[in-house]
Design a protein around this motif. Structure first.
Motif, PDB file in Angstrom:
ATOM      1  N   PHE A 133      61.944 -16.512  25.853  1.00  0.00           N
ATOM      2  CA  PHE A 133      61.613 -17.883  25.437  1.00  0.00           C
ATOM      3  C   PHE A 133      60.642 -18.588  25.837  1.00  0.00           C
ATOM      4  O   PHE A 133      60.025 -19.399  25.148  1.00  0.00           O
ATOM      5  CB  PHE A 133      62.839 -18.451  25.974  1.00  0.00           C
ATOM      6  CG  PHE A 133      63.377 -20.021  25.444  1.00  0.00           C
ATOM      7  CD1 PHE A 133      64.032 -19.876  24.353  1.00  0.00           C
ATOM      8  CD2 PHE A 133      63.064 -21.198  26.186  1.00  0.00           C
ATOM      9  CE1 PHE A 133      64.448 -21.182  23.864  1.00  0.00           C
ATOM     10  CE2 PHE A 133      63.529 -22.554  25.667  1.00  0.00           C
ATOM     11  CZ  PHE A 133      63.987 -22.358  24.343  1.00  0.00           C
ATOM     12  N   THR A 134      60.028 -18.448  27.075  1.00  0.00           N
ATOM     13  CA  THR A 134      58.969 -18.901  27.671  1.00  0.00           C
ATOM     14  C   THR A 134      57.699 -18.482  27.027  1.00  0.00           C
ATOM     15  O   THR A 134      56.741 -19.067  26.616  1.00  0.00           O
ATOM     16  CB  THR A 134      58.880 -18.524  29.235  1.00  0.00           C
ATOM     17  OG1 THR A 134      60.179 -19.009  29.714  1.00  0.00           O
ATOM     18  CG2 THR A 134      57.674 -19.154  30.018  1.00  0.00           C
ATOM     19  N   ALA A 135      57.524 -17.201  26.737  1.00  0.00           N
ATOM     20  CA  ALA A 135      56.492 -16.551  26.031  1.00  0.00           C
ATOM     21  C   ALA A 135      56.091 -17.214  24.712  1.00  0.00           C
ATOM     22  O   ALA A 135      55.191 -17.272  24.192  1.00  0.00           O
ATOM     23  CB  ALA A 135      56.665 -15.080  25.701  1.00  0.00           C
ATOM     24  N   ALA A 136      57.434 -17.341  24.069  1.00  0.00           N
ATOM     25  CA  ALA A 136      57.494 -17.782  22.474  1.00  0.00           C
ATOM     26  C   ALA A 136      57.203 -19.333  22.586  1.00  0.00           C
ATOM     27  O   ALA A 136      56.368 -19.755  21.481  1.00  0.00           O
ATOM     28  CB  ALA A 136      58.684 -17.447  21.801  1.00  0.00           C
ATOM     29  N   LEU A 137      57.655 -20.228  23.240  1.00  0.00           N
ATOM     30  CA  LEU A 137      57.747 -21.484  23.353  1.00  0.00           C
ATOM     31  C   LEU A 137      57.352 -22.479  24.247  1.00  0.00           C
ATOM     32  O   LEU A 137      57.310 -23.499  23.989  1.00  0.00           O
ATOM     33  CB  LEU A 137      59.196 -21.684  22.758  1.00  0.00           C
ATOM     34  CG  LEU A 137      59.921 -21.057  21.706  1.00  0.00           C
ATOM     35  CD1 LEU A 137      61.374 -21.001  21.631  1.00  0.00           C
ATOM     36  CD2 LEU A 137      59.619 -21.888  20.188  1.00  0.00           C
ATOM     37  N   TYR A 138      56.604 -22.188  25.361  1.00  0.00           N
ATOM     38  CA  TYR A 138      56.444 -22.894  26.303  1.00  0.00           C
ATOM     39  C   TYR A 138      55.712 -24.095  25.906  1.00  0.00           C
ATOM     40  O   TYR A 138      54.739 -24.185  25.165  1.00  0.00           O
ATOM     41  CB  TYR A 138      55.571 -22.224  27.637  1.00  0.00           C
ATOM     42  CG  TYR A 138      55.364 -22.908  28.619  1.00  0.00           C
ATOM     43  CD1 TYR A 138      56.488 -23.252  29.611  1.00  0.00           C
ATOM     44  CD2 TYR A 138      53.947 -23.728  28.688  1.00  0.00           C
ATOM     45  CE1 TYR A 138      56.004 -24.137  30.868  1.00  0.00           C
ATOM     46  CE2 TYR A 138      53.823 -24.524  29.695  1.00  0.00           C
ATOM     47  CZ  TYR A 138      54.977 -24.388  30.957  1.00  0.00           C
ATOM     48  OH  TYR A 138      54.651 -25.543  31.963  1.00  0.00           O
ATOM     49  N   ASP A 139      55.873 -25.180  26.454  1.00  0.00           N
ATOM     50  CA  ASP A 139      55.346 -26.541  26.330  1.00  0.00           C
ATOM     51  C   ASP A 139      55.192 -27.370  27.505  1.00  0.00           C
ATOM     52  O   ASP A 139      56.191 -27.567  28.307  1.00  0.00           O
ATOM     53  CB  ASP A 139      56.095 -27.110  25.075  1.00  0.00           C
ATOM     54  CG  ASP A 139      55.128 -28.413  24.828  1.00  0.00           C
ATOM     55  OD1 ASP A 139      55.488 -29.706  25.597  1.00  0.00           O
ATOM     56  OD2 ASP A 139      54.171 -28.636  23.822  1.00  0.00           O
ATOM     57  N   ASP A 140      53.914 -27.945  27.963  1.00  0.00           N
ATOM     58  CA  ASP A 140      53.753 -28.369  29.338  1.00  0.00           C
ATOM     59  C   ASP A 140      54.885 -29.801  29.334  1.00  0.00           C
ATOM     60  O   ASP A 140      55.203 -30.207  30.231  1.00  0.00           O
ATOM     61  CB  ASP A 140      52.319 -28.996  29.374  1.00  0.00           C
ATOM     62  CG  ASP A 140      51.632 -27.791  29.701  1.00  0.00           C
ATOM     63  OD1 ASP A 140      51.959 -26.845  30.305  1.00  0.00           O
ATOM     64  OD2 ASP A 140      50.241 -27.931  29.465  1.00  0.00           O
ATOM     65  N   HIS A 141      54.960 -30.451  28.079  1.00  0.00           N
ATOM     66  CA  HIS A 141      55.783 -31.672  28.343  1.00  0.00           C
ATOM     67  C   HIS A 141      57.192 -31.224  28.801  1.00  0.00           C
ATOM     68  O   HIS A 141      58.098 -32.010  28.864  1.00  0.00           O
ATOM     69  CB  HIS A 141      55.821 -32.157  26.646  1.00  0.00           C
ATOM     70  CG  HIS A 141      54.694 -33.114  26.265  1.00  0.00           C
ATOM     71  ND1 HIS A 141      53.605 -32.414  25.855  1.00  0.00           N
ATOM     72  CD2 HIS A 141      54.000 -34.385  26.812  1.00  0.00           C
ATOM     73  CE1 HIS A 141      52.554 -33.088  25.546  1.00  0.00           C
ATOM     74  NE2 HIS A 141      52.888 -34.301  26.416  1.00  0.00           N
ATOM     75  N   LEU A 142      57.650 -30.143  28.333  1.00  0.00           N
ATOM     76  CA  LEU A 142      59.165 -29.666  28.608  1.00  0.00           C
ATOM     77  C   LEU A 142      59.231 -28.343  29.736  1.00  0.00           C
ATOM     78  O   LEU A 142      60.020 -27.716  29.435  1.00  0.00           O
ATOM     79  CB  LEU A 142      59.617 -28.882  27.303  1.00  0.00           C
ATOM     80  CG  LEU A 142      59.928 -30.080  26.375  1.00  0.00           C
ATOM     81  CD1 LEU A 142      60.242 -29.160  24.850  1.00  0.00           C
ATOM     82  CD2 LEU A 142      60.986 -31.143  26.406  1.00  0.00           C
ATOM     83  N   SER A 143      58.131 -28.741  30.723  1.00  0.00           N
ATOM     84  CA  SER A 143      58.201 -27.606  31.667  1.00  0.00           C
ATOM     85  C   SER A 143      59.595 -27.497  32.377  1.00  0.00           C
ATOM     86  O   SER A 143      59.958 -26.313  32.895  1.00  0.00           O
ATOM     87  CB  SER A 143      56.850 -27.785  32.539  1.00  0.00           C
ATOM     88  OG  SER A 143      57.287 -29.198  33.223  1.00  0.00           O
TER      89      SER A 143
END
Length: 322
Positions: A133-143
């Motif tokens: 999930f992290t590899a596919a979708l990581y976003d700083d705003h939703l850390s």
């Protein structure tokens, strides 16, 4: 609200699929419904990589399929769409506040209850899903959603609030049959035929016979549970618009309650109902029906024990209830 009446409650702002299409994506050539492009599609579009098994989103979906019964991708993709909506949104705070209205607790410390799908037996599967999930979708705003505890909360949010969307033509036919005025003998024959038909189909479909996906409904998720509900959710228009129908007269100021259990589960013993609600929704029910049965022994019938034993055997290896 009068018994038998219906009110349009709300439409899902997150659904995995729909029969109504109104736009197509120039990148992936797929059709989609409603305002999906404006909400989340651009952030999740695979473009020419739709069939690439090594694409991070495809790897995430494949991992989930190996852990879960059909509809395989609905839960994990609801989580993905939550991230995508925030990514695409101009007002990211607005969407984060909306999502915060959904219950996302992973445990009830007061009652010492933990969500069954976040138990020790699933630690390895959750760790794999978290990594993909992290590899596919990581976003700083939703850390905060991508740290282990945040991911578990997101998982619990979808598991607790996700509403199955049923637009089955078979279900519509059964409702039409129920409305027929028939002699007692014909009614008995028809009901017996329908019961057997459902049993035969469910051998192939499992618990998802009338479920074409899952969605998050902000207002519907605010309805509390009762084992004797005064309202029920349905999809009479065969789309993602949820209707809330009164099952009995509801007086002004009276709480509107739905049931988190299906019809068969509601007919079980108080002990069995509580086991399901504790494991999936993290609370001990104190509705009028449960209070009236408080003196019952904490036992289940042999039939219930067999069914629960089968379900527990499934959960040891597969995350079947999200």
């Amino acid at each position: 609200m009068r018994g038998g009446s219906a009110e349009t409650l709300d439409s899902a702002f997150l659904t995995p699929s729909s029969a109504a299409f109104d736009q197509s994506c120039t990148n992936c050539k797929r059709f989609f419904y409603y305002s999906a492009a404006d909400q989340y599609h651009r952030a999740l579009c695979l473009g020419p990589s739709q069939e690439d098994p090594d694409h991070p989103i495809n790897k995430l979906q494949d991992a989930w399929r190996n852990m879960h019964y059909p509809p395989e991708t609905s839960s994990i993709m609801l989580m993905a769409k939550m991230v995508a909506m925030v990514k695409q949104a101009k007002d990211k705070t607005h969407w984060q506040k909306l999502f915060s209205h959904f219950c996302s607790r992973t445990a009830n410390e007061e009652e010492e209850i933990a969500h069954k799908l976040l138990g020790e037996q699933f630690r390895g599967q959750l760790a794999l899903l978290h990594s993909l999930f992290t590899a596919a979708l990581y976003d700083d705003h939703l850390s905060r959603w991508f740290v282990p505890e945040g991911f578990r909360s997101l998982f619990a949010l979808v598991g607790t609030n996700g509403q199955g969307i049923g637009t089955s033509s078979l279900s519509q036919w059964v409702h039409a049959c129920d409305a027929l005025e028939l002699p007692a003998q014909q009614r008995e024959q028809l009901d017996s035929f329908i019961d057997q038909l459902y049993k035969d189909i469910e051998k192939e479909t499992g618990d998802f016979l009338n479920c074409e996906g899952s969605g998050l409904f902000l207002l519907q998720s605010s309805c509390n549970h009762s084992c004797i509900p005064n309202a029920e959710a349905s999809f009479p228009n065969n789309n993602f618009l949820l209707h809330l129908s009164a099952l009995s007269d509801i007086n002004p100021g009276e709480e509107i309650c739905i049931s988190y259990l299906d019809c068969c589960q509601r007919d079980r013993s108080r002990h069995s109902r509580h086991k399901i609600l504790r494991a999936n929704y993290l609370f001990v029910c104190s509705c009028p029906k449960c209070i009236s049965q408080v003196d019952e022994l904490d036992v289940t019938s042999e039939e219930e024990e067999e069914e629960e034993g089968e379900a527990e055997g499934e959960t040891e290896d597969e995350m079947t209830d999200v």
